[in-house]
Design a protein around this motif. Structure first.
Motif, PDB file in Angstrom:
ATOM      1  N   THR A 191      -0.892   4.663   0.123  1.00  0.00           N
ATOM      2  CA  THR A 191      -1.189   4.829  -1.306  1.00  0.00           C
ATOM      3  C   THR A 191      -2.328   3.895  -1.650  1.00  0.00           C
ATOM      4  O   THR A 191      -2.220   2.682  -1.454  1.00  0.00           O
ATOM      5  N   GLU A 192      -3.420   4.448  -2.169  1.00  0.00           N
ATOM      6  CA  GLU A 192      -4.579   3.622  -2.471  1.00  0.00           C
ATOM      7  C   GLU A 192      -4.516   2.972  -3.854  1.00  0.00           C
ATOM      8  O   GLU A 192      -5.471   2.343  -4.297  1.00  0.00           O
ATOM      9  N   GLY A 193      -3.375   3.145  -4.533  1.00  0.00           N
ATOM     10  CA  GLY A 193      -3.143   2.399  -5.760  1.00  0.00           C
ATOM     11  C   GLY A 193      -3.860   2.948  -6.973  1.00  0.00           C
ATOM     12  O   GLY A 193      -3.576   4.046  -7.442  1.00  0.00           O
ATOM     13  N   LEU A 194      -4.818   2.175  -7.462  1.00  0.00           N
ATOM     14  CA  LEU A 194      -5.465   2.499  -8.726  1.00  0.00           C
ATOM     15  C   LEU A 194      -6.154   3.858  -8.699  1.00  0.00           C
ATOM     16  O   LEU A 194      -6.284   4.519  -9.726  1.00  0.00           O
ATOM     17  N   THR A 195      -6.592   4.316  -7.538  1.00  0.00           N
ATOM     18  CA  THR A 195      -7.257   5.613  -7.440  1.00  0.00           C
ATOM     19  C   THR A 195      -6.271   6.778  -7.535  1.00  0.00           C
ATOM     20  O   THR A 195      -6.682   7.912  -7.785  1.00  0.00           O
ATOM     21  N   GLY A 196      -4.974   6.509  -7.285  1.00  0.00           N
ATOM     22  CA  GLY A 196      -3.974   7.569  -7.285  1.00  0.00           C
ATOM     23  C   GLY A 196      -3.959   8.409  -6.027  1.00  0.00           C
ATOM     24  O   GLY A 196      -3.181   9.366  -5.908  1.00  0.00           O
ATOM     25  N   VAL A 197      -4.808   8.093  -5.057  1.00  0.00           N
ATOM     26  CA  VAL A 197      -4.931   8.894  -3.840  1.00  0.00           C
ATOM     27  C   VAL A 197      -3.889   8.489  -2.808  1.00  0.00           C
ATOM     28  O   VAL A 197      -3.651   7.301  -2.578  1.00  0.00           O
ATOM     29  N   MET A 198      -3.258   9.507  -2.203  1.00  0.00           N
ATOM     30  CA  MET A 198      -2.310   9.314  -1.105  1.00  0.00           C
ATOM     31  C   MET A 198      -2.891   9.957   0.149  1.00  0.00           C
ATOM     32  O   MET A 198      -3.441  11.064   0.084  1.00  0.00           O
ATOM     33  N   LEU A 199      -2.770   9.258   1.271  1.00  0.00           N
ATOM     34  CA  LEU A 199      -3.338   9.726   2.528  1.00  0.00           C
ATOM     35  C   LEU A 199      -2.307   9.666   3.638  1.00  0.00           C
ATOM     36  O   LEU A 199      -1.469   8.763   3.673  1.00  0.00           O
ATOM     37  N   GLU A 200      -2.371  10.621   4.574  1.00  0.00           N
ATOM     38  CA  GLU A 200      -1.667  10.486   5.844  1.00  0.00           C
ATOM     39  C   GLU A 200      -2.730  10.437   6.929  1.00  0.00           C
ATOM     40  O   GLU A 200      -3.550  11.347   7.057  1.00  0.00           O
ATOM     41  N   ALA A 211      -3.671  13.851  -1.162  1.00  0.00           N
ATOM     42  CA  ALA A 211      -3.354  14.352  -2.501  1.00  0.00           C
ATOM     43  C   ALA A 211      -3.622  13.247  -3.500  1.00  0.00           C
ATOM     44  O   ALA A 211      -3.706  12.067  -3.150  1.00  0.00           O
ATOM     45  N   ARG A 212      -3.743  13.642  -4.761  1.00  0.00           N
ATOM     46  CA  ARG A 212      -3.942  12.664  -5.819  1.00  0.00           C
ATOM     47  C   ARG A 212      -2.743  12.706  -6.760  1.00  0.00           C
ATOM     48  O   ARG A 212      -2.362  13.771  -7.247  1.00  0.00           O
ATOM     49  N   GLY A 213      -2.138  11.566  -6.998  1.00  0.00           N
ATOM     50  CA  GLY A 213      -0.997  11.473  -7.882  1.00  0.00           C
ATOM     51  C   GLY A 213      -1.406  10.961  -9.246  1.00  0.00           C
ATOM     52  O   GLY A 213      -2.600  10.911  -9.569  1.00  0.00           O
ATOM     53  N   PRO A 214      -0.439  10.563 -10.061  1.00  0.00           N
ATOM     54  CA  PRO A 214      -0.752  10.037 -11.389  1.00  0.00           C
ATOM     55  C   PRO A 214      -1.513   8.721 -11.296  1.00  0.00           C
ATOM     56  O   PRO A 214      -1.438   8.013 -10.302  1.00  0.00           O
ATOM     57  N   LEU A 215      -2.282   8.435 -12.327  1.00  0.00           N
ATOM     58  CA  LEU A 215      -3.052   7.188 -12.374  1.00  0.00           C
ATOM     59  C   LEU A 215      -2.428   6.217 -13.366  1.00  0.00           C
ATOM     60  O   LEU A 215      -2.138   6.600 -14.500  1.00  0.00           O
ATOM     61  N   PRO A 216      -2.254   4.948 -13.020  1.00  0.00           N
ATOM     62  CA  PRO A 216      -2.367   4.469 -11.643  1.00  0.00           C
ATOM     63  C   PRO A 216      -1.104   4.790 -10.853  1.00  0.00           C
ATOM     64  O   PRO A 216      -0.068   5.080 -11.438  1.00  0.00           O
ATOM     65  N   GLN A 217      -1.194   4.718  -9.553  1.00  0.00           N
ATOM     66  CA  GLN A 217      -0.040   4.991  -8.698  1.00  0.00           C
ATOM     67  C   GLN A 217       0.280   3.734  -7.897  1.00  0.00           C
ATOM     68  O   GLN A 217      -0.411   3.413  -6.942  1.00  0.00           O
ATOM     69  N   TYR A 218       1.331   3.019  -8.331  1.00  0.00           N
ATOM     70  CA  TYR A 218       1.610   1.720  -7.709  1.00  0.00           C
ATOM     71  C   TYR A 218       1.930   1.869  -6.228  1.00  0.00           C
ATOM     72  O   TYR A 218       1.362   1.191  -5.384  1.00  0.00           O
ATOM     73  N   ARG A 219       2.875   2.751  -5.916  1.00  0.00           N
ATOM     74  CA  ARG A 219       3.169   3.014  -4.506  1.00  0.00           C
ATOM     75  C   ARG A 219       3.928   4.325  -4.381  1.00  0.00           C
ATOM     76  O   ARG A 219       4.647   4.727  -5.286  1.00  0.00           O
ATOM     77  N   ALA A 220       3.738   4.996  -3.257  1.00  0.00           N
ATOM     78  CA  ALA A 220       4.438   6.242  -2.971  1.00  0.00           C
ATOM     79  C   ALA A 220       4.997   6.172  -1.554  1.00  0.00           C
ATOM     80  O   ALA A 220       4.475   5.447  -0.698  1.00  0.00           O
ATOM     81  N   TYR A 221       6.067   6.921  -1.308  1.00  0.00           N
ATOM     82  CA  TYR A 221       6.682   6.979   0.017  1.00  0.00           C
ATOM     83  C   TYR A 221       6.886   8.420   0.443  1.00  0.00           C
ATOM     84  O   TYR A 221       7.175   9.289  -0.387  1.00  0.00           O
TER      85      TYR A 221
END
Length: 238
Positions: A191-200, A211-221
Motif C-alpha cells: 500500500t503506497e499510502g497517501l496515493t491510495g495505490v495498491m500493488l502486488e 488498483a487505487r483505493g480511497p484517499l488516503p489509504q493508510y494500509r490494506a491487506y
C-alpha cells in the motif's frame, strides 16, 4: 509521550511501556537529543507500528532471545529507527537506526526515512524471519541524524546481518502512510499510502496487480477468500 498498552478483552491493562523511560537506549546522538528536547511537547516519536515478533527461526533454531516471539517490534518514523522491545524487561534489545553512519546497521542501504509497517515475515511465508518494511523516503530524523527526502521503496532485510535481501523502488512518492505484506505465492502486497495505490509485486519486481483505493489509504491487506462470508444474495466466484 508514546506509550504501548496490552489490553485484554475486558479492557484491563496487562502490560505497558513508556518511551521516555528508554530514551537512553534509542541511539540518539547529542545533536539529536538537543533537537528532541526542543520538541518534547510535540509528537517526537510518532509511533506508527507495534507488532509481536511471532514464531521465527532466529529464536527456535538459533536461540536468539532478541527474537522471542513475545517481544515487540516498534517503528518511529520521526526518529528513523526500528526497535525490538523485550516484553519481560521492557529493554530495547535490537535496533536499526537512527545512526546510519558508516559501520552501523543500515549504513549500506542509507537507512530508513519515515518508515512504516516494519515486521518480521511470519513462518510459512517466503522470506520468513526477515524484516519487511515500507520506507517512505520522507525527510526525517533529528540533529545530525536527519536525512533529506528520497524515493520510496520497499525493503526486505536480514535482521541478523542487516543485509538487503530484496528491494523494490517505487515510481510514486509515498509521502506518509503505507503498508507491506508478504503473500504465500512469494509476491509482496504494498500500500503506497497517501496515493491510495495498491500493488502486488513479484520477486522479480514485476507489477502483476494494481488498483487505487480511497484517499488516503493508510494500509490494506490481501485476505484469503474464505475469510469473506457471503450474504444470502451474494455468491463468490471460484
Amino acid at each position: 509521550d508514546s506509550v504501548l498498552y496490552e489490553i485484554d478483552a475486558s479492557g484491563n491493562v496487562l502490560w505497558q511501556w513508556y518511551a521516555k523511560d528508554h530514551i537512553d537506549e534509542m541511539g540518539f546522538s547529542e545533536s539529536a537529543l538537543k533537537d528532541i528536547k526542543r520538541d518534547l511537547l510535540a509528537d517526537w516519536l510518532h509511533i506508527n507500528t507495534a507488532s509481536y515478533i511471532g514464531p521465527n527461526k532466529w529464536y527456535s533454531e538459533l536461540g536468539d532471545e532478541r527474537f522471542n516471539p513475545d517481544n515487540i517490534m516498534m517503528v518511529s518514523p520521526h526518529a528513523r529507527w526500528v526497535i525490538i522491545i523485550d516484553k519481560a524487561t521492557g529493554n530495547i534489545v535490537w535496533r536499526l537506526g537512527p545512526d546510519y553512519s558508516p559501520g552501523n546497521p543500515g549504513a549500506d542501504f542509507d537507512g530508513l526515512n519515515f518508515a512504516h509497517a516494519a515486521h518480521i515475515i511470519p513462518e510459512g511465508l517466503p522470506g520468513a524471519g526477515n524484516l519487511l518494511v515500507f520506507d517512505n523516503g520522507k525527510a526525517s530524523g533529528y540533529g545530525d541524524q536527519h536525512a533529506p527526502t528520497r524515493r520510496s521503496r520497499t525493503l526486505e532485510i536480514n535482521p541478523i546481518d542487516f543485509s538487503v535481501v530484496w528491494e523494490f523502488n517505487h515510481s510514486r512518492y509515498g509521502l506518509i502512510m503505507g503498508n507491506v505484506q508478504r503473500l504465500p505465492n512469494g509476491n509482496t502486497f504494498i500500500t503506497e499510502g497517501l496515493t491510495g495505490v495498491m500493488l502486488e509485486v513479484t520477486p522479480e519486481k514485476e507489477i502483476v496487480w494494481q488498483a487505487r483505493g480511497p484517499l488516503p489509504q493508510y494500509r490494506a491487506y490481501r485476505v484469503p477468500k474464505d475469510w469473506v462470508k457471503p450474504t444470502q444474495n451474494t455468491a463468490l466466484s471460484p
